[in-house]
Design an enzyme around this catalytic site. Structure first.
Site, PDB file in Angstrom:
ATOM      1  N   CYS A   1     -92.410 -64.057 -85.866  1.00  0.00           N
ATOM      2  CA  CYS A   1     -91.773 -63.135 -86.813  1.00  0.00           C
ATOM      3  C   CYS A   1     -92.452 -63.123 -88.176  1.00  0.00           C
ATOM      4  O   CYS A   1     -92.268 -62.181 -88.952  1.00  0.00           O
ATOM      5  CB  CYS A   1     -90.297 -63.483 -86.972  1.00  0.00           C
ATOM      6  SG  CYS A   1     -89.346 -63.351 -85.442  1.00  0.00           S
TER       7      CYS A   1
ATOM      8  N   HIS B   1     -87.838 -59.922 -93.499  1.00  0.00           N
ATOM      9  CA  HIS B   1     -87.809 -59.894 -92.048  1.00  0.00           C
ATOM     10  C   HIS B   1     -86.373 -59.642 -91.613  1.00  0.00           C
ATOM     11  O   HIS B   1     -85.430 -60.238 -92.138  1.00  0.00           O
ATOM     12  CB  HIS B   1     -88.309 -61.224 -91.484  1.00  0.00           C
ATOM     13  CG  HIS B   1     -88.063 -61.393 -90.018  1.00  0.00           C
ATOM     14  ND1 HIS B   1     -88.386 -60.422 -89.104  1.00  0.00           N
ATOM     15  CD2 HIS B   1     -87.508 -62.422 -89.319  1.00  0.00           C
ATOM     16  CE1 HIS B   1     -88.033 -60.838 -87.896  1.00  0.00           C
ATOM     17  NE2 HIS B   1     -87.500 -62.045 -88.007  1.00  0.00           N
TER      18      HIS B   1
ATOM     19  N   ASN C   1     -83.909 -57.331 -84.308  1.00  0.00           N
ATOM     20  CA  ASN C   1     -85.045 -58.146 -84.725  1.00  0.00           C
ATOM     21  C   ASN C   1     -86.289 -57.694 -83.971  1.00  0.00           C
ATOM     22  O   ASN C   1     -86.421 -57.953 -82.775  1.00  0.00           O
ATOM     23  CB  ASN C   1     -84.747 -59.625 -84.434  1.00  0.00           C
ATOM     24  CG  ASN C   1     -85.854 -60.553 -84.905  1.00  0.00           C
ATOM     25  OD1 ASN C   1     -86.943 -60.117 -85.257  1.00  0.00           O
ATOM     26  ND2 ASN C   1     -85.581 -61.850 -84.890  1.00  0.00           N
TER      27      ASN C   1
END
Length: 329
Positions: free
Chosen positions: A123, A256, A286
């Site tokens: 990520c 993020h 996500n």
């Protein structure tokens, strides 16, 4: 590790001139997932803030999404593939072990020169790739770089594990970086960190020749959350201290997009009102390395983020890896 260039190099820094995004055609709501597994819209929303996500179908791939996002970024900047020196792709979900997604995108764009490679930092991948591209521009190796984050996380999920499969989505985002930023402009600094001792908190078992023979994402959610809060705060402080700034100097945070509670916690630390934080986790879920450029594209194109604004980016992912970046748009 902070990428804190000298004042001489700062005069030849990189500026962000293009943004682009691409999402799969298929949107999947929480209710649709609840019809397949033991979960509910309320359970997902109250824990994560997620209402839906986009998942690939048909002939959609990491390369096709990355290509579309890259072309959109070029169009935004008024450039063509012939103007690009390099393609750097952040991804944990390539279509093939090799060639890289980057060289496939290079070919799809029709680039006849330059080079490309992928970066794997889960990520945090986009922040890592951004740092690499900025460093190469400052070193004079390249003049323009496409930096892309793309993920097809639906490939890695156990669709019977409600604790993980509801969290992720697919998508791609891209930016075009160009040389020529002046003092105090463009990418001011990037800050990268990793702690391999924490690798088992969030990982995907399923590499070529792996012992299990299965591809599946595994996560210790509470522990990842705990480390995210601490490490992201430290990375943000590092970025501010490096540039002699305070949290109140930040005009936009583009984090993020993993969990709404983490995002809100970071905004509170910076004393940023909710309207100054770009949030897409509710619609995209996500998307790992794609989440920051997807959110940035949305906020730039709808007019929220304007030229001259000071933007903070931060991310944490498997590895564990984490980092931050400060950009003057």
């Amino acid at each position: 590790m902070a990428q804190n260039p000298s004042s001489e190099n700062k005069r030849a820094g990189s500026r962000l001139t293009g943004v682009g995004a691409a999402l799969p055609k298929r949107a999947v709501s929480n209710d649709e997932l609840a019809a397949q597994i033991d979960t509910s819209d309320e359970w997902i929303r109250t824990r994560t803030g997620i209402r839906q996500r986009y998942l690939v179908s048909g002939d959609e791939t990491a390369v096709s999404l990355a290509h579309k996002a890259a072309q959109n970024a070029l169009d935004y900047a008024g450039k063509t593939a012939d103007d690009v020196d390099a393609v750097i792709v952040a991804t944990s979900t390539p279509d093939q072990v090799f060639p890289s997604v980057a060289v496939r995108v290079q070919a799809a764009l029709g680039m006849e020169r330059g080079f490309g490679f992928d970066v794997s930092a889960a990520c945090s991948g986009f922040v890592y790739a951004l740092s690499v591209a900025d460093s190469m521009i400052r070193a004079g190796q390249v003049g323009r770089v496409l930096v892309i984050g793309v993920e097809v996380f639906s490939r890695l999920l156990d669709w019977e594990d409600r604790s993980t499969c509801v969290l992720f989505g697919d998508g791609a985002g891209a930016v075009l970086l160009e040389s020529g930023a002046g003092e105090g402009e463009g990418i001011l600094s990037t800050h990268l960190h990793a702690d391999g001792h924490l690798g088992d908190l969030l990982y995907v078992d399923g590499a070529v020749g792996c012992a299990s023979g299965k591809v599946a994402l595994k996560m210790q959610g509470r522990e990842v959350f705990r480390h995210a809060v601490v490490n992201l705060a430290a990375a943000v402080d590092e970025a501010l201290e490096t540039n002699g700034l305070k949290g109140t100097d930040i005009q936009w945070m583009v984090p993020h997009q993993a969990n709404l509670r983490i995002i809100e916690g970071m905004a509170k630390k910076l004393h940023l009102p909710a309207e100054r934080v770009v949030v897409t986790v509710d619609r995209h879920a996500n998307t790992s390395a794609a989440s920051i450029p997807l959110a940035l594209d949305e906020a730039v194109r709808d007019g929220r983020i304007k030229q001259g604004d000071l933007v903070l980016m931060e991310a944490l992912g498997g590895g564990l890896t984490w980092g931050s970046a400060l950009i003057r748009m």
